[in-house]
Scaffold this active site. Structure first.
Site, PDB file in Angstrom:
ATOM      1  N   ARG A  66       3.706   6.137   1.965  1.00 19.03           N
ATOM      2  CA  ARG A  66       4.134   7.538   2.117  1.00 19.03           C
ATOM      3  C   ARG A  66       3.607   8.428   0.998  1.00 19.03           C
ATOM      4  O   ARG A  66       4.039   9.566   0.848  1.00 19.03           O
ATOM      5  CB  ARG A  66       5.647   7.622   2.164  1.00 19.03           C
ATOM      6  CG  ARG A  66       6.321   6.945   0.974  1.00 19.03           C
ATOM      7  CD  ARG A  66       7.777   7.192   1.038  1.00 19.03           C
ATOM      8  NE  ARG A  66       8.511   6.378   0.077  1.00 19.03           N
ATOM      9  CZ  ARG A  66       9.770   6.557  -0.178  1.00 19.03           C
ATOM     10  NH1 ARG A  66      10.432   7.518   0.420  1.00 19.03           N
ATOM     11  NH2 ARG A  66      10.395   5.788  -1.033  1.00 19.03           N
TER      12      ARG A  66
ATOM     13  N   GLY B  31       6.903   7.459   6.534  1.00 16.11           N
ATOM     14  CA  GLY B  31       6.000   8.209   5.655  1.00 16.11           C
ATOM     15  C   GLY B  31       6.662   9.362   4.925  1.00 16.11           C
ATOM     16  O   GLY B  31       5.989  10.162   4.271  1.00 16.11           O
TER      17      GLY B  31
ATOM     18  N   ASP C 158       4.512  -4.334  -7.410  1.00 18.67           N
ATOM     19  CA  ASP C 158       3.871  -3.124  -6.883  1.00 18.67           C
ATOM     20  C   ASP C 158       4.437  -1.863  -7.534  1.00 18.67           C
ATOM     21  O   ASP C 158       3.931  -0.762  -7.300  1.00 18.67           O
ATOM     22  CB  ASP C 158       4.019  -3.043  -5.351  1.00 18.67           C
ATOM     23  CG  ASP C 158       5.456  -3.191  -4.905  1.00 18.67           C
ATOM     24  OD1 ASP C 158       6.035  -4.267  -5.134  1.00 18.67           O
ATOM     25  OD2 ASP C 158       6.009  -2.235  -4.338  1.00 18.67           O
ATOM     26  N   ASN C 159       5.478  -2.029  -8.349  1.00 17.87           N
ATOM     27  CA  ASN C 159       6.025  -0.885  -9.078  1.00 17.87           C
ATOM     28  C   ASN C 159       5.737  -0.990 -10.573  1.00 17.87           C
ATOM     29  O   ASN C 159       6.424  -0.365 -11.388  1.00 17.87           O
ATOM     30  CB  ASN C 159       7.538  -0.775  -8.854  1.00 17.87           C
ATOM     31  CG  ASN C 159       7.877  -0.361  -7.430  1.00 17.87           C
ATOM     32  OD1 ASN C 159       7.044   0.217  -6.733  1.00 17.87           O
ATOM     33  ND2 ASN C 159       9.081  -0.665  -6.989  1.00 17.87           N
TER      34      ASN C 159
ATOM     35  N   ARG D 169       2.956  14.183  -7.309  1.00 18.02           N
ATOM     36  CA  ARG D 169       2.982  13.349  -8.510  1.00 18.02           C
ATOM     37  C   ARG D 169       1.608  13.339  -9.171  1.00 18.02           C
ATOM     38  O   ARG D 169       0.580  13.438  -8.492  1.00 18.02           O
ATOM     39  CB  ARG D 169       3.339  11.903  -8.161  1.00 18.02           C
ATOM     40  CG  ARG D 169       4.549  11.748  -7.270  1.00 18.02           C
ATOM     41  CD  ARG D 169       5.116  10.350  -7.331  1.00 18.02           C
ATOM     42  NE  ARG D 169       4.261   9.336  -6.696  1.00 18.02           N
ATOM     43  CZ  ARG D 169       4.636   8.064  -6.549  1.00 18.02           C
ATOM     44  NH1 ARG D 169       5.814   7.665  -7.009  1.00 18.02           N
ATOM     45  NH2 ARG D 169       3.840   7.194  -5.954  1.00 18.02           N
TER      46      ARG D 169
ATOM     47  N   ASP E 108       7.258   4.960  -9.920  1.00 22.46           N
ATOM     48  CA  ASP E 108       8.067   4.730  -8.724  1.00 22.46           C
ATOM     49  C   ASP E 108       9.567   4.724  -9.009  1.00 22.46           C
ATOM     50  O   ASP E 108      10.227   3.672  -9.010  1.00 22.46           O
ATOM     51  CB  ASP E 108       7.645   3.435  -8.012  1.00 22.46           C
ATOM     52  CG  ASP E 108       6.371   3.634  -7.205  1.00 22.46           C
ATOM     53  OD1 ASP E 108       5.689   4.650  -7.420  1.00 22.46           O
ATOM     54  OD2 ASP E 108       6.062   2.774  -6.369  1.00 22.46           O
TER      55      ASP E 108
ATOM     56  N   GLY F 146       0.827  -1.213   0.000  1.00 14.89           N
ATOM     57  CA  GLY F 146       0.000   0.000   0.000  1.00 14.89           C
ATOM     58  C   GLY F 146       0.853   1.252   0.000  1.00 14.89           C
ATOM     59  O   GLY F 146       2.071   1.202   0.150  1.00 14.89           O
TER      60      GLY F 146
HETATM   61  P1  AMP Z   1       9.267   1.217  -2.994  1.00 15.49           P
HETATM   62  O1  AMP Z   1      10.397   0.252  -2.926  1.00 15.49           O
HETATM   63  O2  AMP Z   1       9.657   2.651  -2.889  1.00 15.49           O
HETATM   64  O3  AMP Z   1       8.371   0.947  -4.170  1.00 15.49           O
HETATM   65  O4  AMP Z   1       8.395   0.962  -1.677  1.00 15.49           O
HETATM   66  C1  AMP Z   1       7.828  -0.275  -1.335  1.00 15.49           C
HETATM   67  C2  AMP Z   1       6.782  -0.068  -0.270  1.00 15.49           C
HETATM   68  O5  AMP Z   1       7.347   0.503   0.898  1.00 15.49           O
HETATM   69  C3  AMP Z   1       5.639   0.837  -0.677  1.00 15.49           C
HETATM   70  O6  AMP Z   1       4.467   0.313  -0.135  1.00 15.49           O
HETATM   71  C4  AMP Z   1       5.998   2.159  -0.027  1.00 15.49           C
HETATM   72  O7  AMP Z   1       4.877   2.956   0.220  1.00 15.49           O
HETATM   73  C5  AMP Z   1       6.679   1.699   1.257  1.00 15.49           C
HETATM   74  N1  AMP Z   1       7.653   2.691   1.752  1.00 15.49           N
HETATM   75  C6  AMP Z   1       8.863   2.994   1.221  1.00 15.49           C
HETATM   76  N2  AMP Z   1       9.469   3.947   1.967  1.00 15.49           N
HETATM   77  C7  AMP Z   1       8.637   4.260   2.970  1.00 15.49           C
HETATM   78  C8  AMP Z   1       8.676   5.186   4.070  1.00 15.49           C
HETATM   79  N3  AMP Z   1       9.731   5.983   4.275  1.00 15.49           N
HETATM   80  N4  AMP Z   1       7.625   5.212   4.922  1.00 15.49           N
HETATM   81  C9  AMP Z   1       6.564   4.420   4.723  1.00 15.49           C
HETATM   82  N5  AMP Z   1       6.463   3.535   3.727  1.00 15.49           N
HETATM   83  C10 AMP Z   1       7.470   3.452   2.842  1.00 15.49           C
HETATM   84 MG    MG Z   2       6.820   1.487  -4.987  1.00 16.55          MG
END
Ligand code: AMP
Ligand code: MG
Length: 476
Positions: A92, A120, A246-247, A170, A256, A89
């Site tokens: 952030r 976040g 998820d990306n 975004r 992302d 989900g």
């Molecule tokens: P990402 O690798 O950036 O695609 O992130 C994978 C997941 O981790 C996604 O659900 C993001 O929303 C969550 N996420 C990444 N960084 C943070 C953060 N600093 N705080 C909260 N959730 C995060």
């Molecule tokens: Mg992501």
């Protein structure tokens, strides 16, 4: 339109309550504007003068809630490095509403229901990277999410060291991911799955709306646009780095931006993500990984559509991908179409560039000016031999093509500039000291990468040796 005249809608909130969670953004301390994207503002019908106001900073900081906005975070799952994570989900990113067909999100605006152990937040470094790179993709005509603006702050964020928090606003025609479908399929929430599929069809594939076999058609379309996106990434030398499901955008967009990289010297097995020890997301793996991800999407859609039919569609992926890849590469080489022998000429060029440690972008841009004198091309590599042999074959291929037409086509297909990591790092280093001039300069290049920009010539050459092929950490 002025900010106080905006009328946001929230179509995603019409989906069942399991699909999202309402949340209020947590503003950053002492925010300030770093950059505003006037082109995106125009698309959203926001007056240019508004972008320089205090209200705009407050809007990006989640402090000023536009009329109609009902902020929420989206729920999704995903396969991360091949392993299924049942609940991810927006941890952030907070959706603040929709303008026309564009959904606005504040990335880094605080904790949500899906933050797990995260804070976040997004740091300045990664926010600059996302802001500039999405514009660069747009400049290269590669499907991407966009950014309306970027703010910095004095907010302290803990990563490997203390960094400053930032927010990018975004903008996208969809924030639905392959992993969004995986969430409902895995939970056995088939009514929600169907509602989501119908929502996506209505929004991004309206030509299939109401058709009986619409879910199969949806899968087929996503397969095709994903194959095309991979061909575009591969032809321009873009390595995403974190192709978890998820990306992966259901609308076929680059989404992302994390530890991505443009190739410096051409290298099939380039790995840009420090965490990716096995090279699952290496440059050359991208088309195959996208297919793996499409298979995960197919499994998620199987309660709605015949797996047999979707399997048949997916079996076409390799052929479709390679057709698109040859199409984009032939454009870059100045050919009018793809004929027999071209695929080998392309493959052999890439092998030759790798063998000679040649900068990918520089080679193709130099080739765009080629009229028989090989000196400039040969100087891009360490040795002459395989390149001379390849150029002999290239000469034979272009002998009947009008030189002026070929050059014009090639200069419009081979960017003079791509945003390599060392350039972005220069912008980040300056920004961390409060100087945003390099962000401004790179934004100009990003918007018009095929233009000459003589003032930025120093970025048009090969990447300096000490900065080549560096890996980046996922921490952002
Ligand atoms: P990402 O690798 O950036 O695609 O992130 C994978 C997941 O981790 C996604 O659900 C993001 O929303 C969550 N996420 C990444 N960084 C943070 C953060 N600093 N705080 C909260 N959730 C995060
Ligand atoms: Mg992501």
């Amino acid at each position: 339109m002025k900010l106080n005249e905006l009328q946001l809608t929230n179509p995603y909130l019409e989906l069942p309550a399991e699909c999202y969670d309402r949340v209020t953004p947590t503003p950053l301390v002492d925010p300030y504007l770093i950059h505003a994207n006037t082109d995106v503002a125009k698309v959203l019908n926001i007056d240019e003068e508004e972008l320089q106001t205090e209200a705009f900073v407050k809007f990006l900081n989640g402090e000023y809630k536009a009329e109609g906005s009902e902020p929420f975070a989206m729920c999704y799952a995903g396969h991360q490095f091949g392993y299924f994570v049942p609940r991810l989900g927006d941890g952030r990113a907070i959706n603040i509403g929709t303008l026309d067909k564009y959904h606005l999100q504040l990335k880094g605006a605080g904790i949500t229901e899906y933050s797990r152990n995260g804070d976040g937040r997004a740091v300045l470094r990664s926010s600059i990277r996302e802001y500039l790179m999405s514009e660069a993709m747009q400049g290269l005509s590669i499907p991407t999410t966009l950014c309306l603006g970027l703010i910095g702050s004095e907010h302290q964020v803990r990563r490997e060291k203390i960094e400053k928090g930032a927010i990018v606003c975004r903008v996208s025609s969809s924030w639905v991911r392959f992993g969004t479908f995986e969430y409902y399929a895995h939970q056995g929430l088939f009514k929600e799955l169907e509602a989501l599929a119908d929502y996506v069809i209505e929004e991004n594939f309206p030509h299939h709306s109401g058709k009986e076999n619409r879910y199969t058609l949806l899968f087929n379309d996503v397969m095709i646009i994903t194959a095309r996106l991979m061909a575009q990434w591969m032809s321009v030398g873009f390595n995403h780095g974190v192709m978890n499901t998820d990306n992966m955008s259901i609308a076929g967009l680059t989404i992302d931006y994390g530890p991505y990289a443009f190739l410096d010297d051409f290298r099939h097995e380039n790995i840009c993500n420090h965490t990716d020890v096995e090279g699952r997301y290496s440059f050359a793996s991208q088309p195959e990984i996208a297919k793996w991800n499409l298979r995960s999407l197919m499994m998620a859609l199987s309660p709605l559509s015949s797996t047999e039919k979707m399997e048949k569609n997916l079996a076409m992926y390799d052929k479709i991908y390679i057709r698109y890849f040859h199409y984009y590469m032939c454009k870059k080489l100045g050919f009018e179409g793809t004929i027999e022998g071209d695929p080998e000429l392309i493959d052999d060029m890439l092998d030759m560039l790798e063998q000679l440690h040649v900068d990918y972008t520089l080679f193709l841009r130099t080739l765009s000016h080629y009229e028989g004198d090989r000196a400039a091309l040969l100087s891009t590599g360490l040795y002459h031999e395989p390149m001379n042999a390849w150029l002999d074959r290239y000469d034979a291929r272009i002998k009947d093509i009008d030189n002026t037409v070929r050059k014009e086509q090639m200069l419009a297909a081979n960017p003079k500039y791509v945003l390599k990591n060392y350039m972005l790092q220069e912008a980040i280093d300056a920004a961390e000291k409060g100087d945003f001039s390099v962000v401004n300069d790179l934004f100009k290049i990003a918007q018009n990468p095929f233009d000459e920009h003589p003032e930025f010539e120093r970025w048009a050459g090969a990447t300096p040796q000490e900065f080549k092929n560096q890996k980046l950490s996922c921490s952002s």
